[in-house]
Design an enzyme around this catalytic site. Structure first.
Site, PDB file in Angstrom:
ATOM      1  N   ARG A  32      21.887   9.962   9.491  1.00 25.00           N
ATOM      2  CA  ARG A  32      21.705  11.057   8.536  1.00 25.00           C
ATOM      3  C   ARG A  32      20.463  10.898   7.668  1.00 25.00           C
ATOM      4  O   ARG A  32      20.070  11.829   6.982  1.00 25.00           O
ATOM      5  CB  ARG A  32      22.957  11.186   7.661  1.00 25.00           C
ATOM      6  CG  ARG A  32      24.140  11.823   8.370  1.00 25.00           C
ATOM      7  CD  ARG A  32      25.339  11.911   7.471  1.00 25.00           C
ATOM      8  NE  ARG A  32      26.010  10.620   7.316  1.00 25.00           N
ATOM      9  CZ  ARG A  32      26.988  10.380   6.451  1.00 25.00           C
ATOM     10  NH1 ARG A  32      27.386  11.332   5.620  1.00 25.00           N
ATOM     11  NH2 ARG A  32      27.556   9.191   6.389  1.00 25.00           N
TER      12      ARG A  32
ATOM     13  N   ARG B  89      -8.861  -3.074  -9.922  1.00 20.73           N
ATOM     14  CA  ARG B  89      -8.335  -3.545  -8.643  1.00 20.73           C
ATOM     15  C   ARG B  89      -8.010  -5.038  -8.722  1.00 20.73           C
ATOM     16  O   ARG B  89      -8.262  -5.687  -9.743  1.00 20.73           O
ATOM     17  CB  ARG B  89      -9.347  -3.220  -7.552  1.00 20.73           C
ATOM     18  CG  ARG B  89      -9.496  -1.712  -7.302  1.00 20.73           C
ATOM     19  CD  ARG B  89     -10.763  -1.376  -6.547  1.00 20.73           C
ATOM     20  NE  ARG B  89     -10.790  -2.007  -5.234  1.00 20.73           N
ATOM     21  CZ  ARG B  89     -11.869  -2.021  -4.462  1.00 20.73           C
ATOM     22  NH1 ARG B  89     -12.998  -1.455  -4.879  1.00 20.73           N
ATOM     23  NH2 ARG B  89     -11.826  -2.611  -3.278  1.00 20.73           N
TER      24      ARG B  89
ATOM     25  N   ASN C 274     -22.817  -5.291 -23.429  1.00 18.04           N
ATOM     26  CA  ASN C 274     -22.763  -3.830 -23.377  1.00 18.04           C
ATOM     27  C   ASN C 274     -23.265  -3.381 -22.006  1.00 18.04           C
ATOM     28  O   ASN C 274     -24.428  -3.630 -21.643  1.00 18.04           O
ATOM     29  CB  ASN C 274     -23.638  -3.204 -24.468  1.00 18.04           C
ATOM     30  CG  ASN C 274     -23.503  -1.692 -24.467  1.00 18.04           C
ATOM     31  OD1 ASN C 274     -22.617  -1.132 -25.087  1.00 18.04           O
ATOM     32  ND2 ASN C 274     -24.402  -1.018 -23.763  1.00 18.04           N
TER      33      ASN C 274
END
Length: 475
Positions: A29, A344, A388
């Protein structure tokens, strides 16, 4: 009870528990080529839930009955330290239990289906406690449902279990009974060894049903009892609708537990958090957040909407802004990430650093108080403190030889916008990289590096368009 069964009963080791999990069915099912017990419930295969609950209840051994798709099932369950026993022909539940070789087991045995993902170790412990306190030989776990449906009905006489009647065989009066058979059994191993071979397949399907074990043991005057539990233990998964329902219930359970521990949920109905996740008190979880695997989040952090966090370690007072994707990454305290950032595997963001929108990092250590505001890719990189990184910066880590190389940038470096670092390359501390540069050579500390084409200006290059005079009507 036969004399043989009596002797076997005395041989039971009372504190030893073995669980037999039935996982051989095809699950027709489900309408899926995947074996039923491998379908994920709240992120993990449902058979894992049963195994973990069994081990949490103190099972010294878990025996999994495999059949359909057994090679796939074995790959999932055997690394969890269980034993697999093949049921090559699907000849019923009693036959499945016999395939587990109960004659080689000592102590008590819990039998359950591999598609009961809501079962918890506390449930199994409670069943076992009652079984042992009542000195039972055999017990079936029951529950009372508002809509019993196709479950077998529990027939009692003056409170004592008399029989289990399958719904398809039940009379109209029996169908009114709301107490049902959950499919969970507890038995002494010696009782299984003695009585399972006596079960016959005198039915339309020619199968051996474990429910017949109840009547056999009652007939021989063994101590048989129906242990009533909560409806959740009756929740099995037989189709995709029930799979989704079970997943929803597990996510709800996890959200409630986290709130009890002090986590703020703006809408717990849309918090999709797997059981293995840890979140500290005071952290706020916005709607539509998915957190999975071995993720751990500290206190007083904020996880905004549409964030996906997998197997990541997040510290205290961290802000994960909307739409951020974190995979196998580590964020230290007071970090801000996103919106729409992607970190990641093997990425580490150190204290008070900022990673802005549309920044992607992979296998990168980003130093304390450093900033990458937007539209940047840093891969295979080591970035120092207070750096930066200007908009549009790229580490070119993948070379023509199909190898990846590392970029190292020292502390307090200023990287102008639209810079490409062609790895392998190192930039010393306090260096300045001019905007639009393609850096191919190492840059020493305190240096200015500019690598771009010289600007060329040719004046009066564009001819002026002639002026066209038009007459206008006097107003």
């Amino acid at each position: 009870m036969s004399a043989n069964a009596t002797n076997n009963t005395t041989m039971n080791t009372p504190d030893k528990l073995t669980v037999i999990a039935l996982a051989a069915g095809k699950g027709t099912r489900m309408k899926s080529p995947l074996p039923k017990v491998l379908h994920p419930v709240a992120g993990r295969p449902m058979i894992e839930k049963v195994i973990l609950a069994s081990k949490g209840a103190g099972a010294t051994e878990v025996r999994v009955i495999v059949g359909h798709g057994q090679n796939l099932v074995r790959q999932v369950v055997e690394p969890m330290g269980v034993s697999c026993y093949a049921q090559d022909e699907q000849l019923g539940t009693a036959h499945a239990v016999r395939c587990a070789k109960p004659e080689t087991i000592e102590g008590d045995v819990v039998i359950m289906n591999g598609d009961h993902p809501l079962i918890e170790s506390s449930d199994i412990k409670e069943f076992l406690r009652i079984f042992r306190d009542e000195k039972c030989d055999l017990a079936v776990v029951t529950a009372e449902l508002k809509v019993p449906g196709e479950f077998g009905r529990i027939v009692r006489n003056r409170g004592e279990l008399v029989a289990i009647v399958e719904a398809k065989d039940a009379s109209a009066e029996a169908l009114k009974i709301r107490e049902i058979n959950t499919g969970i059994y507890i038995a002494k191993a010696s009782v299984l060894a003695e009585y399972l071979p006596q079960i016959k397949n005198n039915n339309a399907k020619k199968e051996f049903y474990i429910t017949d074990l109840i009547s056999l043991c009652i007939q021989d005057k063994l101590k048989v009892q129906a242990i009533k539990s909560t409806p959740k233990v009756a929740v099995g998964v037989n189709n995709q609708v029930e799979l989704a329902k079970a997943t929803r219930l597990l996510f709800k359970r996890k959200a409630l537990r986290l709130m009890e521990e002090g986590v703020l949920m703006i809408d717990p109905r849309t918090a999709y958090i797997e059981e293995s996740v840890q979140i500290g008190p005071g952290t706020v979880v916005y709607p539509n957040v998915f957190i999975r695997g071995r993720s751990k989040i500290g206190s007083f952090s904020v996880i905004e909407s549409n964030s996906f966090i997998s197997d990541s370690d997040i510290g205290d007072s961290v802000q994960v802004r909307g739409g951020t994707y974190l995979e196998s990454s580590k964020l230290h305290n007071k970090v801000s990430v996103g919106p729409y950032a992607r970190l990641r595997p093997e990425t580490e963001i150190c204290e008070e650093a900022h990673v802005g929108n549309f920044v992607e990092m992979k296998k990168t250590k980003f130093g304390k108080k450093s900033k990458a505001g937007h539209l940047t890719y840093l891969g295979d990189a080591e970035i120092g403190e207070e750096v930066n990184v200007g908009c549009g910066t790229i580490t070119c880590n993948y070379a023509a030889d199909k190898k990846k190389y590392k970029t190292k940038i020292g502390d307090r470096v200023f990287v102008g916008s639209d810079t490409q670092f062609v790895a392998p390359i190192e930039v010393g501390a306090d260096a300045v990289i001019g905007s639009g540069s393609t850096i191919t050579k190492n840059v020493p500390a305190n240096a200015l590096a500019v690598a771009r084409g010289k600007q060329f200006i040719k004046e009066n290059y564009v001819a002026k368009a002639p002026v066209v005079e038009t007459e206008t009507e006097n107003q």
